[in-house]
Design an enzyme around this catalytic site. Structure first.
Site, PDB file in Angstrom:
ATOM      1  N   HIS B  56      45.990  44.531  40.359  1.00 37.32           N
ATOM      2  CA  HIS B  56      45.982  45.283  41.541  1.00 37.32           C
ATOM      3  C   HIS B  56      47.364  45.182  42.114  1.00 37.32           C
ATOM      4  CE1 HIS B  56      41.761  45.034  41.487  1.00 37.32           C
ATOM      5  NE2 HIS B  56      41.636  43.928  41.474  1.00 37.32           N
ATOM      6  N   HIS B 218      38.207  47.829  41.037  1.00 38.65           N
ATOM      7  CA  HIS B 218      37.916  47.171  39.767  1.00 38.65           C
ATOM      8  C   HIS B 218      37.204  48.370  38.680  1.00 38.65           C
ATOM      9  CE1 HIS B 218      37.807  43.908  42.652  1.00 38.65           C
ATOM     10  NE2 HIS B 218      38.391  43.290  41.474  1.00 38.65           N
TER      11      HIS B 218
END
Lengths: 205, 330
Positions: B56, B218
């Site tokens: 991320h 995700h």
């Protein structure tokens, strides 16, 4: 009666099975999760096998507590705390006896599964590891073989369910039609228990 | 799938080694996977610790530094860190003023931070926790794991970080973090799936000419799939999804966030459309941030986050910050 060596064999057999099935677990995790269940559990159980090789606790409870702590420290994600708690709480329930009966193991495993339900907030039917663990514990009163069959059946039965916990729950109805990776890996853990009981020598791979 | 890596198993460690040499103002513990600002612990200052799966970036390690996080714990790719990392981070940044854990609402992050909080408190560290759950694409009910934490994480970390830097006490920093989360909503779209190093191929199958609406960070699919839309249409859909869930009275902070593989050319164009919808809906934008801040590896796509602010929150947002991923006024 089951001694510390039986529990060590159980963990070693689980590690071997998870290594063998890692790709399948990751493939199951791909459509409804984030495609890492196999690699995460593989990392954790490899660490469990390694620590049990180095330290050999002399009671069943100590073997499972050590294994659980190792999973919490190496897996991450939801699987680390959930599997770690399952083994730690089962181990704690076994106490410090040098040998335990199959009945004692059944009761302890039920305590472990209850702790997982409390921690994760999941109930049967939520499409999680609970869906194979609960029937497995119920069947364990009969035999290890029956527990293995019940866990496998429970994992298969998650396919038509809509996920209500964990990452798959974000997909809502789109989670329907996929077998749950957590229920599948939990079935591997139970199958390894049967393997440890049936063929003690064959698990030392 | 071609990736600029050695092997999947060492991706996180390799990235941390590179981060360490790029940013000598941070202490990067590659072995234990903790990124700490070099001057920690700062006397009298509340420590801010966040963390989550890797993939991320710049979240979270890239937000460590004066004015934002004190430390971050990167987990495996898309997998939450383990409690040992968080306890180590808390111990490294606690000056006695306590530590705030900033946790994105994912089952793994929540469970591991809960365990870490217990362990850290056993070591005598005062811990407070705030859960970030801003994603309107997920039904927030008893029958899901609850809303995901996505873009609002940046606003929570920035504003709580500024408050901590001023020396505000743990209870106040925690309350501000909670307020920012409650004032924030996000919605994301994916134009492609991402590929994790462990799998080596896209995590879901998205045919050309289609997009996923309501994705998280995700690589999981979103709440529905549709035929490809224009930037204008996606902006209408995303902003309306957010505004259906909040009615900002004050001006807002706007984050137009890239998922990792969408160029700034497209993100700025998308921002123009987002601002158009906001103007049409009568929402005043106080500050705009456009870029890749809360990413999902190589996913193409974007998310929109709005955070309603008052004068105090805006002042803290504007306060100086000096981190690898966010830097102004200092």
């Amino acid at each position: 009666m089951l001694d510390a060596d039986f529990f060590r064999r159980w963990m070693t057999a689980t590690a071997a099975s998870v290594a063998h099935e890692a790709e399948r677990l990751t493939a199951l995790d791909s459509p409804i999760g984030d495609a890492d269940h196999g690699s995460n559990l593989h990392r954790g159980f490899t660490a469990v096998a390694a620590v049990l090789e180095k330290e050999a606790p002399d009671t069943p409870g100590a073997v499972l507590i050590l294994a659980g702590r190792q999973l919490i420290s190496t897996v991450g994600g939801a699987s680390g705390p959930l599997y770690g708690t399952l083994l730690r709480r089962t181990g704690k329930a076994l106490g410090d006896a040098a040998e335990v009966s199959e009945e004692q193991l059944t009761d302890a495993l039920r305590a472990g599964v209850d702790a997982v339900m409390t921690l994760g907030g999941a109930a049967p039917g939520d499409k999680t590891m609970i869906d194979s663990l609960v029937p497995a514990v119920d069947a364990l009163a009969e035999s290890f073989t029956a527990a293995r069959a019940a866990a496998d059946e429970g994992a298969l039965a998650t396919t038509p369910l809509q996920a209500r916990k964990g990452r798959a729950s974000y997909l809502g109805e789109r989670s329907i039609g996929h077998q749950d990776p957590g229920a599948t890996s939990a079935a591997l853990l139970i199958a390894a228990l049967a393997t440890a009981a049936e063929a003690p020598e064959a698990t030392d791979v | 799938m071609r990736m600029l890596i050695n092997v999947a198993e060492t991706v996180v460690a390799d990235a941390l080694r590179g981060m360490a040499v790029a940013h000598p103002e941070l202490t990067v513990d590659v072995e234990n996977r903790v990124v700490v600002r070099r001057d920690a612990p700062v006397a009298g200052k509340v420590g801010l610790v966040s963390g989550g799966g890797s993939g991320h970036e710049p979240l979270h390690g890239g937000f460590v530094g004066p004015g934002m996080l004190s430390a971050a714990c990167p987990g495996e790719v898309f997998t939450s860190p383990v409690p040992d990392q968080m306890v180590r981070a808390a111990a490294a940044v606690d000056s006695g003023a306590g530590v705030l854990f900033i946790v994105k609402n994912y089952t793994g992050d929540v469970l591991n931070f809960d365990m870490a909080a217990e362990l850290a408190e056993d070591e005598g560290i005062r811990i407070a926790k705030v859960l970030v759950n801003d994603d309107v694409a997920v039904t927030d009910s008893l029958y899901t794991a609850g809303r995901r934490g996505t873009g609002a994480t940046l606003f929570v970390e920035k504003i709580a970080g500024a408050a901590a830097e001023e020396g505000q006490p743990l209870e106040r920093v925690e309350a501000l973090a909670r307020q920012v989360n409650e004032n924030s909503r996000s919605f994301g779209v994916a134009l492609s799936a991402c590929s994790t190093p462990a799998k080596g191929s896209p995590t879901f199958d998205l045919p050309a000419g289609e997009l996923e609406l309501g994705v998280g960070i995700h690589g999981e699919p979103g709440r529905e799939r549709r035929a490809m839309m224009t930037s204008r249409e996606i902006a209408d859909f995303s902003v309306n999804a957010v505004l259906d869930d909040m009615s900002p009275r004050n001006p807002v902070l706007l984050l137009v966030n890239g998922m990792g593989a969408t160029p700034l050319l497209e993100l700025y164009g998308f921002n123009a459309e987002v601002q158009r919808v906001l103007t049409e809906r009568g929402v005043a934008v106080a500050r705009t941030l456009v870029g890749n801040y809360v990413t999902s590896l190589d996913m193409a796509g974007a998310s929109v986050t709005l955070c309603q602010v008052d004068e105090e929150l805006l002042r803290l947002y504007d306060a100086p910050v000096r981190t690898p991923g966010l830097r102004w006024g200092a």
